[in-house]
Design a protein around this motif. Sequence first.
Motif, short mmCIF file in Angstrom:
data_model
loop_
_atom_site.label_atom_id
_atom_site.label_comp_id
_atom_site.label_asym_id
_atom_site.label_seq_id
_atom_site.Cartn_x
_atom_site.Cartn_y
_atom_site.Cartn_z
N HIS A 159 -56.24 39.64 20.26
CA HIS A 159 -56.87 38.83 21.32
C HIS A 159 -57.56 37.58 20.77
CE1 HIS A 159 -60.34 37.82 23.98
NE2 HIS A 159 -59.40 37.89 24.90
N ASP A 160 -58.33 37.76 19.68
CA ASP A 160 -59.12 36.64 19.19
C ASP A 160 -58.29 35.57 18.48
OD1 ASP A 160 -61.46 37.60 20.31
OD2 ASP A 160 -61.92 38.86 18.57
N CYS A 161 -57.15 35.95 17.93
CA CYS A 161 -56.25 34.94 17.34
C CYS A 161 -55.64 34.08 18.45
CB CYS A 161 -55.14 35.60 16.52
SG CYS A 161 -55.76 36.43 15.05
N VAL A 162 -55.27 34.74 19.54
CA VAL A 162 -54.72 34.01 20.69
C VAL A 162 -55.78 33.06 21.24
CG1 VAL A 162 -53.81 34.28 23.04
CG2 VAL A 162 -53.12 35.90 21.23
N VAL A 163 -57.01 33.57 21.38
CA VAL A 163 -58.12 32.75 21.88
C VAL A 163 -58.41 31.60 20.92
CG1 VAL A 163 -60.63 32.77 22.28
CG2 VAL A 163 -59.19 34.57 23.26
N TRP A 198 -55.56 35.59 8.11
CA TRP A 198 -55.06 34.69 9.15
C TRP A 198 -56.10 33.63 9.50
CZ3 TRP A 198 -56.23 32.89 14.00
CH2 TRP A 198 -55.20 32.24 14.69
N MET A 199 -57.38 34.03 9.68
CA MET A 199 -58.44 33.08 10.05
C MET A 199 -58.67 32.06 8.92
SD MET A 199 -60.06 33.13 13.01
CE MET A 199 -60.13 34.20 14.46
N ALA A 200 -58.64 32.55 7.68
CA ALA A 200 -58.86 31.65 6.54
C ALA A 200 -57.77 30.58 6.53
CB ALA A 200 -58.85 32.44 5.23
N ARG A 201 -56.53 31.00 6.70
CA ARG A 201 -55.42 30.06 6.69
C ARG A 201 -55.48 29.12 7.90
NH1 ARG A 201 -50.33 29.32 4.58
NH2 ARG A 201 -51.45 29.83 2.68
N TYR A 202 -55.80 29.69 9.06
CA TYR A 202 -55.85 28.90 10.29
C TYR A 202 -56.94 27.82 10.18
CZ TYR A 202 -55.76 27.59 15.19
OH TYR A 202 -55.64 26.86 16.34
N ALA A 203 -58.11 28.20 9.66
CA ALA A 203 -59.21 27.24 9.51
C ALA A 203 -58.82 26.12 8.54
CB ALA A 203 -60.46 27.96 9.00
N LEU A 237 -64.79 38.98 1.47
CA LEU A 237 -64.36 37.86 2.31
C LEU A 237 -63.97 36.65 1.45
CD1 LEU A 237 -66.85 38.09 5.33
CD2 LEU A 237 -64.50 38.93 5.21
N ALA A 238 -64.70 36.44 0.35
CA ALA A 238 -64.36 35.33 -0.54
C ALA A 238 -62.96 35.53 -1.12
CB ALA A 238 -65.40 35.21 -1.66
N GLU A 239 -62.67 36.76 -1.51
CA GLU A 239 -61.34 37.08 -2.08
C GLU A 239 -60.21 36.75 -1.12
OE1 GLU A 239 -61.84 40.87 -4.95
OE2 GLU A 239 -60.54 41.16 -3.21
N HIS A 240 -60.50 36.85 0.18
CA HIS A 240 -59.46 36.58 1.19
C HIS A 240 -59.50 35.13 1.69
CE1 HIS A 240 -57.64 40.59 1.73
NE2 HIS A 240 -58.79 40.99 1.20
N GLY A 241 -60.22 34.27 1.00
CA GLY A 241 -60.17 32.84 1.33
C GLY A 241 -61.02 32.42 2.50
N VAL A 242 -61.83 33.35 3.03
CA VAL A 242 -62.63 33.05 4.23
C VAL A 242 -63.65 31.93 3.96
CG1 VAL A 242 -64.36 34.06 5.81
CG2 VAL A 242 -62.29 35.34 5.22
N PHE A 243 -64.06 31.79 2.68
CA PHE A 243 -65.06 30.77 2.36
C PHE A 243 -64.44 29.54 1.69
CE2 PHE A 243 -67.96 34.68 1.95
CZ PHE A 243 -68.31 34.62 3.30
N ASP A 244 -63.14 29.36 1.85
CA ASP A 244 -62.51 28.18 1.24
C ASP A 244 -62.63 26.94 2.11
OD1 ASP A 244 -61.89 29.79 -0.84
OD2 ASP A 244 -59.75 29.96 -0.44
N VAL A 245 -63.24 27.09 3.30
CA VAL A 245 -63.55 25.93 4.15
C VAL A 245 -65.07 25.89 4.30
CG1 VAL A 245 -61.36 26.05 5.42
CG2 VAL A 245 -63.34 27.36 6.25
N ARG A 246 -65.59 24.83 4.96
CA ARG A 246 -67.04 24.80 5.24
C ARG A 246 -67.39 26.06 6.03
NH1 ARG A 246 -69.74 24.48 9.38
NH2 ARG A 246 -67.98 23.86 10.68
N ALA A 247 -68.39 26.79 5.58
CA ALA A 247 -68.65 28.09 6.20
C ALA A 247 -70.14 28.35 6.35
CB ALA A 247 -68.02 29.21 5.38
N ILE A 248 -70.49 29.10 7.43
CA ILE A 248 -71.87 29.56 7.60
C ILE A 248 -71.86 31.09 7.68
CG2 ILE A 248 -72.80 27.47 8.65
CD1 ILE A 248 -72.46 28.66 11.40
N ALA A 249 -72.83 31.69 6.98
CA ALA A 249 -72.94 33.15 6.92
C ALA A 249 -74.30 33.55 7.48
CB ALA A 249 -72.79 33.63 5.48
N ALA A 250 -74.30 34.20 8.64
CA ALA A 250 -75.55 34.57 9.29
C ALA A 250 -76.17 35.80 8.63
CB ALA A 250 -75.31 34.84 10.77
N HIS A 251 -77.47 35.76 8.44
CA HIS A 251 -78.34 36.85 7.98
C HIS A 251 -78.45 36.93 6.46
CE1 HIS A 251 -78.75 37.91 12.10
NE2 HIS A 251 -77.46 38.20 12.24
#
Length: 433
Positions: A159-163, A198-203, A237-251
């Motif tokens: 659902h969230d990828c479609v959104v 998918w999100m890392a690549r999409y971003a 998450l870093a290993e999966h490229g999630v932080f390879d773009v500008r990123a914010i991490a809450a908490h």
Amino acid sequence: MSTMIYNVTAVLMDPAHTVLPNAYVVVDGHKITDFGAQRPQGFTGKCIDGKGGILMPGLVNAHTHVPMTAMRGYGDGNNLQDWLNNFIFPVEAKWDDRAIRACAALGLAEMIASGVTCIADMYMHTDAVLREVESAGISANVSCGGVQFEEPFDPDKNHDCVVQRALTEKWHGRDDGRIQVDASIHGEYTSHAGLWDWMARYAADHGLGMHVHLSETQAEHEQCKARHGGKSPAAVLAEHGVFDVRAIAAHCVWTTEEDWAILARKGVSAIHNPMSNLKLGSGVAPVVDLKKAGVNVALGTDGVSSNNCTDFFGDMKLAAILQNGVRHDPLALTAWDALEMATVNGGKALGRKTGRIEKGYEADLILLDSEALNLIPCHDAANNLAYAAHGSNVVMNMARGKVIYKNGEFLTIDIEKVKKEVAGYALPLLFGR
Ligand SMILES: [Zn+2]
């Protein structure tokens, strides 16, 4: 047409911590084009008399879930799991777009009235949130909070990828960049590797930022390590490229020295939510250590459901004094540190030129009434703003060059209509009363 705000004490939020008495600021379109202490002669644009008030950059609320304003005070007094499972999740299952819009408008109005000009929001029914952001006039990085519980992962069915795809196409960059869509992972514990990749690549492919929850509770942090061979949420998450773009991490409450190094290396901003972390018993984020490690730390309110209000000056004060208390050091964080977290650091975190009074920056400006009792006397403007000010001291909110709030009046939100819609539609739908 240009606008000049004059007769103000301007807190620039520059690296030198300049406070300019009897200052003026000129705005053209949505940018600041001039400022100084000698009011220019022959100015022909519109003039706003600041009446000796304090002018500072608009506040950046870098982590929130604005429709959750509906849950203010609902289920308080329960432990985290009971609160989520018995109160928050059952209500969230009832949302529709109309209720989201009403409660988002209410939440945005509360923020605007207390000086917020820019937010990073993460919530479901994201298109409905964006409609309210668009008309309210503030800047926002908005994300849908991607989750993945199903296996195998299929981006055409998740659902969230479609959104995410639909939001990016419809909204990203709208109104000359005022609205930005971020990619998002709600959290390591609510998703799997398929979504992370998918999100890392999409971003990366679409030039988007990334918004995640990270190590908010001890259980979240430790359970991740148990699932992933001792690796923390930041490491995984870093290993999966999630932080390879500008990123914010809450908490980042339970992050460790190794995590701080990862966040610093990847340029991830940590978003401190002290009010929510204390209320939910999550702990105290290691803000001083994060800063020492070179991590940009900004400030958020989190949802009103765990705050329970968005007087951002209150969050700023708590941020300023909390580290001093737990570290037994009155200099652990200064008033300027807290002000930076609420302004310029938030701008950096969201990839925006906001949070400073400087030529070329966004004309996101707020004016505080220096005659308010809680701001008299003023020995030091920064100390008053960080430790003494309330959101209710804000008498003007200018977002991207447009005055959207003045002396208690909302100029972009029909607040009476919003209140009626919340009381007459949203609350009965969500709470059956
Ligand atoms: Zn949150």
